[in-house]
Design a protein around this motif. Structure first.
Motif, PDB file in Angstrom:
ATOM      1  N   PRO A  92     -75.614  41.228 -21.064  1.00  0.00           N
ATOM      2  CA  PRO A  92     -75.981  39.856 -21.427  1.00  0.00           C
ATOM      3  C   PRO A  92     -74.801  38.900 -21.345  1.00  0.00           C
ATOM      4  N   GLY A  93     -75.099  37.652 -20.949  1.00  0.00           N
ATOM      5  CA  GLY A  93     -74.059  36.650 -20.840  1.00  0.00           C
ATOM      6  C   GLY A  93     -73.566  36.195 -22.196  1.00  0.00           C
TER       7      GLY A  93
ATOM      8  N   VAL B 215     -66.752  39.941  -9.725  1.00  0.00           N
ATOM      9  CA  VAL B 215     -67.387  38.639  -9.594  1.00  0.00           C
ATOM     10  C   VAL B 215     -66.659  37.657 -10.502  1.00  0.00           C
ATOM     11  N   PHE B 216     -66.174  36.564  -9.905  1.00  0.00           N
ATOM     12  CA  PHE B 216     -65.514  35.495 -10.642  1.00  0.00           C
ATOM     13  C   PHE B 216     -66.578  34.468 -11.031  1.00  0.00           C
TER      14      PHE B 216
ATOM     15  N   ARG C 274     -64.405  33.742 -16.219  1.00  0.00           N
ATOM     16  CA  ARG C 274     -64.270  35.160 -16.491  1.00  0.00           C
ATOM     17  C   ARG C 274     -64.428  35.938 -15.195  1.00  0.00           C
ATOM     18  N   VAL C 275     -63.944  37.158 -15.211  1.00  0.00           N
ATOM     19  CA  VAL C 275     -64.058  38.071 -14.082  1.00  0.00           C
ATOM     20  C   VAL C 275     -64.833  39.284 -14.563  1.00  0.00           C
ATOM     21  N   VAL C 276     -65.894  39.613 -13.840  1.00  0.00           N
ATOM     22  CA  VAL C 276     -66.850  40.625 -14.287  1.00  0.00           C
ATOM     23  C   VAL C 276     -66.932  41.749 -13.262  1.00  0.00           C
ATOM     24  N   ASP C 277     -67.026  42.968 -13.735  1.00  0.00           N
ATOM     25  CA  ASP C 277     -67.299  44.101 -12.858  1.00  0.00           C
ATOM     26  C   ASP C 277     -68.716  43.939 -12.310  1.00  0.00           C
ATOM     27  N   GLY C 278     -68.848  43.891 -10.984  1.00  0.00           N
ATOM     28  CA  GLY C 278     -70.131  43.598 -10.365  1.00  0.00           C
ATOM     29  C   GLY C 278     -71.149  44.710 -10.453  1.00  0.00           C
TER      30      GLY C 278
ATOM     31  N   GLY D  56     -71.064  45.086 -15.238  1.00  0.00           N
ATOM     32  CA  GLY D  56     -71.134  43.884 -16.058  1.00  0.00           C
ATOM     33  C   GLY D  56     -70.002  43.757 -17.047  1.00  0.00           C
ATOM     34  N   GLU D  57     -69.070  44.724 -17.073  1.00  0.00           N
ATOM     35  CA  GLU D  57     -67.933  44.656 -17.983  1.00  0.00           C
ATOM     36  C   GLU D  57     -67.079  43.428 -17.676  1.00  0.00           C
ATOM     37  N   ILE D  58     -66.675  42.717 -18.714  1.00  0.00           N
ATOM     38  CA  ILE D  58     -65.773  41.584 -18.534  1.00  0.00           C
ATOM     39  C   ILE D  58     -64.350  42.119 -18.394  1.00  0.00           C
TER      40      ILE D  58
END
Length: 297
Positions: free
Chosen positions: A66-67, A83-84, A94-98, A101-103
């Motif tokens: 979730p965001g 994903v930036f 933020r930078v997220v594992d695509g 979903g981990e930040i």
């Protein structure tokens, strides 16, 4: 609100382009799209900042963790599965594992005052974020191996030169020039395109032969720049010179199924265009959303 849609096709032709569609979750409120090297796309949500990962071959998708509860504006995937994400009114990124979903990292960009961190573009050595309410770009330096910077390494680059901010949402979408030497930004409320020297922040207006492009998201394919003009329900196709100093609007892609397209991405010979529906629809948890799939003109 005024609905300016028409059933016109490519370049004003009578025949509209063939369109397919992929479903997004109900209530998702898509604002942005990015596609990596594989046929996988990520979409950012205006509702809560979630990311939705979608297989473009099978149409199977899943929403990642979730965001944060604030909107996700522009998104951009790199070659490392990350994903930036531009954080819109929250003034952050933020930078997220695509995949999970981990930040991986989070950054405060704006330093007070009105802000709308609208889009992000990647270069070999940095991630650049636009702000629709402040005449700056935010630069996150990237290491040679793609290493992410620390929170204190964010740099604000003031935008000077031809660009003048006016009332409303100004700089939204960003891309690189075709030759990769500079950045391109679009001033959505004025419909103007600018070239930015990333070393100085000096902007130079890109002549479009008297045409305007009131775009939100941008996507570059070779020397062709696509702009999603949601307020007018179409895509603008701009042919650029390699340095991005001159351009020509060669066609405006319209379709009766466009409903405030807010972004565009290119993969292979297809354009992927999420309908934000922001102009004419009051969003609810059950509002349906889709991504239109068009052949590259």
């Amino acid at each position: 609100m005024t609905d300016t849609r028409s059933a016109g096709g490519y370049g004003g032709a009578a025949q509209a382009p063939a369109v397919g569609a992929l479903r997004l979750p109900d209530g998702f409120q898509p604002e942005s799209v990015t596609i990596g090297a594989e046929p996988v796309a990520w979409f950012g949500s205006l509702a809560d900042g979630s990311l939705h990962r979608l297989d473009l071959v099978t149409g199977a998708g899943r929403t990642l963790a979730p965001g944060p509860g604030t909107p996700a504006a522009g998104v951009r995937a790199d070659g490392r599965g990350r994903v930036f994400v531009a954080g819109a009114f929250a003034g952050d990124a933020r930078v997220v594992d695509g995949t999970t979903g981990e930040i991986l990292a989070a950054y405060r960009l704006a330093d007070g005052g009105p802000t709308l961190v609208a889009d992000v573009v990647l270069t070999p050595d940095a991630a650049w974020f636009t702000d629709a309410l402040a005449p700056v770009l935010y630069r996150l330096p990237l290491g040679a191996d793609g290493a992410l910077p620390g929170p204190g390494e964010v740099r604000r680059v003031e935008l000077t030169g031809d660009l003048v901010y006016t009332e409303g949402l100004n700089v939204m979408g960003a891309e690189r020039t075709p030759d990769g030497t500079a950045l391109l930004i679009v001033q959505a409320n004025e419909g103007l395109l600018f070239r930015v020297d990333p070393a100085t922040g000096v902007t130079t207006r890109v002549g479009l032969g008297g045409e305007t492009v009131r775009a939100d998201g941008l996507a570059l394919c070779g020397t062709t720049l696509y702009g999603a003009v949601g307020i007018e329900h179409h895509l603008a196709e701009v042919r650029l010179d390699p340095a991005g100093t001159r351009g020509e609007v060669v066609r405006r892609v319209r379709h009766e199924r466009f409903d405030a397209p807010s972004a565009v991405a290119v993969h292979g010979d297809r354009l992927y265009v999420p309908n934000s529906r922001i102009n004419m629809t009051v969003p609810t948890p059950s509002t349906p959303y889709e991504v239109l799939v068009l052949p590259v003109p």
